[in-house]
Design a protein around this motif. Structure first.
Motif, PDB file in Angstrom:
ATOM      1  N   GLY A 170       0.702  -1.280  -0.013  1.00  0.00           N
ATOM      2  CA  GLY A 170      -0.115  -0.081   0.031  1.00  0.00           C
ATOM      3  C   GLY A 170       0.918   1.156   0.080  1.00  0.00           C
ATOM      4  N   TRP A 226      -3.092   4.867 -12.195  1.00  0.00           N
ATOM      5  CA  TRP A 226      -4.223   4.458 -11.965  1.00  0.00           C
ATOM      6  C   TRP A 226      -4.151   2.812 -11.427  1.00  0.00           C
ATOM      7  N   PHE A 255      -3.211   3.285  -7.880  1.00  0.00           N
ATOM      8  CA  PHE A 255      -4.443   3.572  -7.158  1.00  0.00           C
ATOM      9  C   PHE A 255      -5.333   2.277  -6.855  1.00  0.00           C
ATOM     10  N   SER A 256      -5.305   1.280  -7.978  1.00  0.00           N
ATOM     11  CA  SER A 256      -6.274   0.171  -7.692  1.00  0.00           C
ATOM     12  C   SER A 256      -5.551  -0.806  -6.691  1.00  0.00           C
ATOM     13  N   MET A 291      -6.136   0.876  -3.300  1.00  0.00           N
ATOM     14  CA  MET A 291      -7.588   0.300  -2.865  1.00  0.00           C
ATOM     15  C   MET A 291      -7.696  -1.198  -2.643  1.00  0.00           C
ATOM     16  N   VAL A 345      -6.516  -1.656   0.949  1.00  0.00           N
ATOM     17  CA  VAL A 345      -7.457  -1.093   1.887  1.00  0.00           C
ATOM     18  C   VAL A 345      -8.554  -2.133   1.987  1.00  0.00           C
ATOM     19  N   GLN A 346      -8.781  -2.705   0.909  1.00  0.00           N
ATOM     20  CA  GLN A 346     -10.116  -3.819   1.184  1.00  0.00           C
ATOM     21  C   GLN A 346      -9.752  -5.058   2.050  1.00  0.00           C
ATOM     22  N   ALA A 398     -15.851  -0.387   1.384  1.00  0.00           N
ATOM     23  CA  ALA A 398     -14.520  -0.379   0.824  1.00  0.00           C
ATOM     24  C   ALA A 398     -14.300  -1.242  -0.342  1.00  0.00           C
ATOM     25  N   ILE A 420     -16.030   0.950  -3.495  1.00  0.00           N
ATOM     26  CA  ILE A 420     -14.799   2.148  -3.866  1.00  0.00           C
ATOM     27  C   ILE A 420     -13.723   1.270  -4.785  1.00  0.00           C
ATOM     28  N   SER A 421     -13.364   0.084  -4.146  1.00  0.00           N
ATOM     29  CA  SER A 421     -12.134  -0.728  -4.864  1.00  0.00           C
ATOM     30  C   SER A 421     -12.674  -1.088  -6.316  1.00  0.00           C
ATOM     31  N   ILE A 430     -12.849   1.980  -8.795  1.00  0.00           N
ATOM     32  CA  ILE A 430     -11.432   1.957  -9.154  1.00  0.00           C
ATOM     33  C   ILE A 430     -10.842   1.231 -10.035  1.00  0.00           C
ATOM     34  N   SER A 464     -11.026  -9.664  -5.650  1.00  0.00           N
ATOM     35  CA  SER A 464     -11.968  -8.908  -4.788  1.00  0.00           C
ATOM     36  C   SER A 464     -13.457  -9.351  -5.086  1.00  0.00           C
TER      37      SER A 464
END
Length: 148
Positions: free
Chosen positions: A50, A66, A69-70, A73, A76-77, A100, A103-104, A107, A129
């Motif tokens: 992260g 990007w 960022f993915s 995220m 975070v998830q 979470a 949002i993940s 993105i 995910s």
């Protein structure tokens, strides 16, 4: 450091989760008193991935931002999943996870359509995910049921 190096390092750290999880399974089955080593190693790996993703995303101006960022995220998830499975096993935590995850997903899907190079990274993150979210949904369906 170039953006591609941040992407590679973050991705490699996420790949290390697989052998670390095998070590965690070994500790859980055979040496339960050493299971904390797995928990701390997993936490450090997710945190490191992260941090690399965040630093790279802030320094990068190209499309690789990007991807980073993915990855961020997804970390975070995964951290919210770990909090639910660990110290915060309470029912409202399902909704924190779903927030979470939403949002993940947003993105990651935006990243899939936005990038050309290294598209397999957000696609694989999306697959993992979705599998984790199905697992959480299954746990929520079983919550409070008497299975005896």
């Amino acid at each position: 450091m170039q953006a591609i190096q941040y992407v590679k390092r973050s991705s490699y750290l996420l790949l290390v989760v697989i052998p670390i999880s095998l070590m965690g399974y070994f500790f859980a089955v055979n040496h339960e008193n050493l299971f904390f080593l797995y928990e701390w190693a997993l936490m450090l790996i997710i945190f490191g991935a992260g941090v690399f993703a965040l630093i790279g995303a802030l320094k990068t101006k190209g499309k690789e931002k990007w991807i980073l960022f993915s990855i961020l995220m997804f970390c975070v998830q995964f951290a919210v999943l770990g909090l639910f499975l660990g110290p915060f096993s309470v029912y409202p935590m399902f909704y924190v996870y779903y927030g979470a995850a939403a949002i993940s997903f947003g993105i990651i899907i935006y990243t899939i359509f936005r990038v050309d190079l290294y598209r397999f990274i957000p696609v694989s993150l999306l697959i993992v995910s979705v599998l984790i979210t199905f697992y959480m949904n299954f746990l929520q369906m079983l919550w409070g049921k008497d299975l005896s």
